[in-house]
Motif scaffolding. Structure first.
Motif, PDB file in Angstrom:
ATOM      1  N   HIS A 105     112.759  13.252 -20.355  1.00 34.78           N
ATOM      2  CA  HIS A 105     112.733  12.983 -18.717  1.00 34.78           C
ATOM      3  C   HIS A 105     113.895  12.317 -18.036  1.00 34.78           C
ATOM      4  CE1 HIS A 105     111.752  11.325 -14.420  1.00 34.78           C
ATOM      5  NE2 HIS A 105     111.146  12.637 -14.508  1.00 34.78           N
ATOM      6  N   LYS A 147     112.173  15.308 -10.016  1.00 34.56           N
ATOM      7  CA  LYS A 147     110.713  15.261 -10.308  1.00 34.56           C
ATOM      8  C   LYS A 147     109.692  16.272  -9.941  1.00 34.56           C
ATOM      9  CE  LYS A 147     107.241  11.856 -11.176  1.00 34.56           C
ATOM     10  NZ  LYS A 147     106.646  10.407 -11.151  1.00 34.56           N
ATOM     11  N   LYS A 148     109.818  16.868  -8.664  1.00 35.93           N
ATOM     12  CA  LYS A 148     109.060  17.480  -7.923  1.00 35.93           C
ATOM     13  C   LYS A 148     109.311  18.941  -8.574  1.00 35.93           C
ATOM     14  CE  LYS A 148     107.146  18.479  -3.584  1.00 35.93           C
ATOM     15  NZ  LYS A 148     107.175  18.290  -1.981  1.00 35.93           N
ATOM     16  N   ARG A 149     110.641  19.186  -8.729  1.00 38.79           N
ATOM     17  CA  ARG A 149     111.017  20.469  -9.172  1.00 38.79           C
ATOM     18  C   ARG A 149     110.734  20.495 -10.492  1.00 38.79           C
ATOM     19  NH1 ARG A 149     109.993  22.876  -5.613  1.00 38.79           N
ATOM     20  NH2 ARG A 149     110.665  24.860  -6.674  1.00 38.79           N
ATOM     21  N   GLU A 158     108.009  19.444 -12.060  1.00 39.34           N
ATOM     22  CA  GLU A 158     106.515  19.580 -12.164  1.00 39.34           C
ATOM     23  C   GLU A 158     106.428  21.065 -11.499  1.00 39.34           C
ATOM     24  OE1 GLU A 158     104.097  17.868 -12.921  1.00 39.34           O
ATOM     25  OE2 GLU A 158     105.608  16.244 -13.556  1.00 39.34           O
ATOM     26  N   ASP A 159     107.149  21.607 -10.647  1.00 36.82           N
ATOM     27  CA  ASP A 159     107.144  23.308 -10.148  1.00 36.82           C
ATOM     28  C   ASP A 159     107.374  23.944 -11.259  1.00 36.82           C
ATOM     29  OD1 ASP A 159     106.457  25.016  -7.682  1.00 36.82           O
ATOM     30  OD2 ASP A 159     108.465  25.653  -8.561  1.00 36.82           O
ATOM     31  N   ILE A 166     107.125  23.443 -14.388  1.00 29.56           N
ATOM     32  CA  ILE A 166     106.107  23.486 -15.600  1.00 29.56           C
ATOM     33  C   ILE A 166     104.915  24.381 -14.978  1.00 29.56           C
ATOM     34  CG2 ILE A 166     104.227  21.855 -16.511  1.00 29.56           C
ATOM     35  CD1 ILE A 166     106.210  19.588 -16.321  1.00 29.56           C
ATOM     36  N   THR A 167     104.375  24.414 -13.819  1.00 29.86           N
ATOM     37  CA  THR A 167     103.326  25.055 -13.312  1.00 29.86           C
ATOM     38  C   THR A 167     103.758  26.653 -13.297  1.00 29.86           C
ATOM     39  OG1 THR A 167     104.026  24.960 -11.082  1.00 29.86           O
ATOM     40  CG2 THR A 167     102.542  23.405 -11.763  1.00 29.86           C
ATOM     41  N   GLU A 185     107.400  22.911 -20.524  1.00 27.95           N
ATOM     42  CA  GLU A 185     106.083  22.466 -20.765  1.00 27.95           C
ATOM     43  C   GLU A 185     106.368  20.949 -21.455  1.00 27.95           C
ATOM     44  OE1 GLU A 185     103.988  24.398 -24.079  1.00 27.95           O
ATOM     45  OE2 GLU A 185     105.656  23.800 -25.605  1.00 27.95           O
ATOM     46  N   ARG A 186     105.219  20.199 -21.044  1.00 31.80           N
ATOM     47  CA  ARG A 186     105.285  18.788 -21.616  1.00 31.80           C
ATOM     48  C   ARG A 186     104.818  18.739 -23.065  1.00 31.80           C
ATOM     49  NH1 ARG A 186     104.122  17.037 -16.277  1.00 31.80           N
ATOM     50  NH2 ARG A 186     105.092  15.118 -15.982  1.00 31.80           N
ATOM     51  N   ASN A 204     106.734  12.389 -21.425  1.00 29.12           N
ATOM     52  CA  ASN A 204     108.042  12.096 -20.985  1.00 29.12           C
ATOM     53  C   ASN A 204     109.139  13.042 -21.669  1.00 29.12           C
ATOM     54  OD1 ASN A 204     107.642  10.288 -18.994  1.00 29.12           O
ATOM     55  ND2 ASN A 204     107.310   8.558 -20.362  1.00 29.12           N
ATOM     56  N   PHE A 242     110.178  17.123 -22.409  1.00 26.82           N
ATOM     57  CA  PHE A 242     109.799  18.553 -21.830  1.00 26.82           C
ATOM     58  C   PHE A 242     110.480  19.548 -23.071  1.00 26.82           C
ATOM     59  CE2 PHE A 242     110.251  15.941 -18.230  1.00 26.82           C
ATOM     60  CZ  PHE A 242     109.086  15.904 -17.595  1.00 26.82           C
TER      61      PHE A 242
END
Length: 755
Positions: free
Chosen positions: A706, A729-731, A733-734, A736-737, A742-743, A749, A751
């Motif tokens: 990360h 950080k927000k991007r 997460e987006d 990932i969705t 993927e984590r 931490n 990716f």
């Protein structure tokens, strides 16, 4: 060895060869050494200045031949080892009996002069005795791997004279150096000769010079300048102190070139710089009335240049200077912002164009400020990257502050727009425009601001010069990268293609006379991805316009069937003829306004709700267009009740009594406050840029932590804007969705990139 010396040696060997053939007589050790001692004594007398004739060729040949014979006799009469030992003993005896007593009775400079004299004589003695005993060097010493004669002779002086006297010599030399530092005249040639002894005594190594002299000299230097600096820092201003420091460094370099060994220079200068600059760096730079802040404030360019030269020589010495520079520029820029804010607040009651002029003045001052300090960076600070970075960060700090409700990027874009558009207030030559645009690019970090201004100039034919447009795009590309300007490049290309489309459309109409709508129609076809987003509504066009739209759609389908046309009526303009009782006037209006006015060709009186329904527009748009036609400067429509605001209960009629002194008038729509939308567009652009950066990094790295991903993303985007860590950080997460990343199951931490 001279030519005559070579001849002597050759002659000696020939002579010895004849003696050997005649079965020469054996020479015993005492007899041979007695003869050699006479020659050695003669050499000593010559060195001591006593009356003694010089060596003749015959003397030299006999001495050499004697050694040769004593070394080539058959055992037990081969005296090579004994002669080797006596060679060394000759030096030891001379030093003990003559050299040391003459040195011990002298002190200070007199002792140094005597030492130089004795060392010079000793080297002469070594050279001559080595010639007498040369046969030992050639055969005996070579076979036994013993120290050569020259080395043995010098070692005798080192062990007996140098080791005893080096503390006194060192102290005397350092004392003379300190005297010179205090302004006294000293014999530099003497010091040079003495210090050469420290070097030469090492016989190829610098150990004796460094350990027996240099180390103590450097300590004394540090102590000397420590005493000086402690006084100067209290008494002198920053510029005066720096003048003294620079002069001291110059003189120390001069000492190296005159008598110290060249290897001492970096060590010596480091000591001086540490004591004069490193120790007092903070105190010197922050002097109240003469420190770095004061020099910047008073434009003392010579002193600032000297400060850079001095502090660039000490470890991390430029860091505090660049920080003060950054603080100073930030303070001056912030003062400009406050000045502009105060001026804007005082002008609030005045016309908008006056306030706009104040903002243009602010941008001018910001450009002038950048001009001033980029000159400092290039000249005083020798184009150093640390100061370029400090200047950039300083401008980012105060340029991020708002002025009269506008961001600096917005003001800068407006400023450039004013230069580039037709009829702008900036009347400049082509060269001046090029220069101004070059200067204005330094902090343009708002892509949406630039794109919107460029779009308006291109779409409404407001651009004064296509070359200037390409110039500013080139400069932005150089500064921010192709990603920043790719859409704007596409916009310019679109306009060129649109002109070709229009030519084709006109040709199409000429070839199909029955399809002519009777209205001049110009359509600009744009590529959606390049241009700013505009509101699209399914406006109910008047029948005359509907026919035009259908006609162009038919033409466009003959060229391509794979593209869909979406009509941006909010960007359209119309020229319509208003037949008023006093006279006929041509009205230049928007497509919305034209659609509203044409409703009154079939109706004398319409309500707000009827207009809204027939046009299929939102409340905001209906209020704006009705306000422009009934409440603003040109009252094309009469409103009931006759108020200054539009409400849903109002009624409207065509004002057939309207007139104006002009035959042609333009009726603008009230301006929309687009600042909120600009902010949203900027955020949107940045979200896309962050997403693209993250995907690029992960595609190449496959797996990444990360922290490293965030840092690489910040580094990649640094030329365009400074991304917020939370936004990154927000991007992530987006993404990932959306199954781009993927984590890791074991380490949240970490990716992984999903292809």
């Amino acid at each position: 060895m001279s030519k005559i010396e070579k001849f002597w040696l050759h002659g000696c060997e020939l002579e010895s060869g004849r003696m050997a053939m005649n079965e020469r007589k054996t020479i015993d050790l005492e007899q041979g050494w007695e003869f050699m001692q006479k020659g050695i004594t003669k050499l000593k007398n010559i060195l001591e200045g006593l009356p003694e004739p010089q060596f003749s060729s015959e003397d030299y040949m006999m001495l050499y031949t004697t050694i040769y014979n004593m070394c080539t006799q058959k055992p037990p009469h081969d005296y090579s080892q004994q002669l080797y030992d006596k060679y060394r003993e000759s030096f030891e005896e001379y030093i003990t009996s003559t050299v040391l007593p003459s040195l011990r009775e002298k002190h200070d400079e007199f002792m140094l002069r005597e030492l130089v004299k004795r060392w010079t004589n000793h080297k002469i003695m070594v050279r001559w005795l080595s010639r007498f005993f040369h046969y030992l060097d050639r055969y005996f010493i070579a076979r036994r791997s013993l120290p050569p004669l020259n080395e043995v002779g010098l070692a005798c002086f080192r062990d007996l004279v140098y080791q005893e006297l080096k503390p006194k010599v060192r102290s005397a030399v350092i004392s003379l150096i300190d005297q010179e530092r205090e302004g006294e005249q000293i014999d530099r040639a003497l010091l040079k000769n003495v210090l050469d002894i420290f070097v030469e005594i090492g016989m190829g190594q610098m150990d004796h010079y460094e350990n027996d002299f240099e180390a103590d000299m450097l300590k004394d230097t540090a102590a000397y300048y420590s005493r000086k600096a402690s006084n100067w820092i209290l008494e002198d201003s920053c510029p005066d102190y720096m003048l003294k420091a620079e002069e001291c460094l110059k003189r120390e370099k001069d000492r190296v070139s005159n008598y110290l060994h060249s290897s001492s220079e970096p060590k010596l200068l480091e000591k001086v710089q540490h004591e004069l600059l490193s120790v007092y760096a903070t105190q010197l730079l922050e002097k109240e009335h003469s420190g770095c802040h004061a020099l910047l404030r008073d434009d003392k360019v010579d002193d600032l240049s000297r400060m850079f030269r001095l502090f660039s020589k000490i470890p991390r010495g430029l860091d505090p200077v660049s920080q003060i520079f950054k603080q100073h520029v930030t303070a001056e820029g912030t003062a400009l912002v406050k000045q502009a804010e105060d001026a804007a607040s005082n002008k609030k009651a005045e016309k908008k164009d006056v306030v706009g002029l104040q903002e243009q003045v602010f941008v001018r001052k910001v450009i002038e400020l950048h001009d001033k300090y980029i000159a400092y960076v290039n000249e005083c600070f020798q184009n150093h990257t640390l100061f370029h970075k400090a200047l950039k960060e300083a401008f980012e700090i105060f340029c991020n502050k708002g002025v009269a409700g506008s961001s600096s990027a917005e003001l800068l874009a407006t400023f450039c727009d004013n230069i580039l558009k037709k009829g702008g207030s900036e009347k400049l030559s082509d060269e001046a425009i090029e220069e101004t645009l070059e200067k204005a690019k330094f902090s343009n970090k708002g892509p949406s601001n630039c794109r919107k201004k460029l779009a308006r100039r291109l779409l409404f034919d407001k651009s004064a010069n296509d070359d200037h447009e390409r110039c500013i795009l080139t400069k932005l590309k150089q500064q921010c990268g192709g990603q920043f300007t790719s859409k704007m490049d596409g916009m310019v290309t679109d306009l060129t293609l649109a002109k070709d489309n229009q030519v084709g459309f006109e040709e199409y109409l000429r070839n199909n006379p029955q399809a002519n709508p009777g209205i001049d129609l110009t359509v600009t076809v744009l590529t959606t991805g390049f241009w700013p987003s505009y509101k699209t509504f399914d406006l109910n066009l008047p029948p005359e316009m509907v026919k035009c739209v259908e006609l162009f759609r038919e033409f466009y389908q003959t060229k391509t069937k794979h593209r869909k046309l979406t009509w941006m009526y909010s960007l359209g303009t119309c020229n319509i003829i208003g037949k008023f009782d006093p006279k006929t006037i041509e009205l230049i209006v928007t497509t919305y306004q034209a659609s509203a006015l044409l409703l009154f060709n079939t109706s004398d009186r319409l309500s707000y709700s009827e207009i809204m329904t027939q046009l299929n527009l939102t409340d905001d748009d209906v209020v704006r267009l009705l306000h422009s036609l009934s409440c603003a400067k040109y009252k094309i429509l009469n409103k009931e009740p006759n108020t200054k605001t539009i409400s849903p209960t109002d009624y409207f009629e065509f004002n057939d009594k309207f007139t104006d002194k002009m035959r042609r008038i333009k009726i603008p729509l009230p301006p929309v406050d687009e600042k909120k939308k600009v902010i949203e567009d900027v955020d949107k652009d940045r979200r896309y840029a962050i997403d693209a950066s993250i995907v690029r990094i992960m595609k190449s790295r496959k797996v990444l932590g990360h922290q490293q991903l965030v840092m690489e993303c910040v580094e990649q985007l640094g030329r365009m804007f400074k991304p917020d860590f939370k936004a990154i950080k927000k991007r992530i997460e987006d993404l990932i969705t959306r199954d781009y990343l993927e984590r890791d199951k074991d380490n949240p931490n970490l990716f992984r990139y999903l292809a």
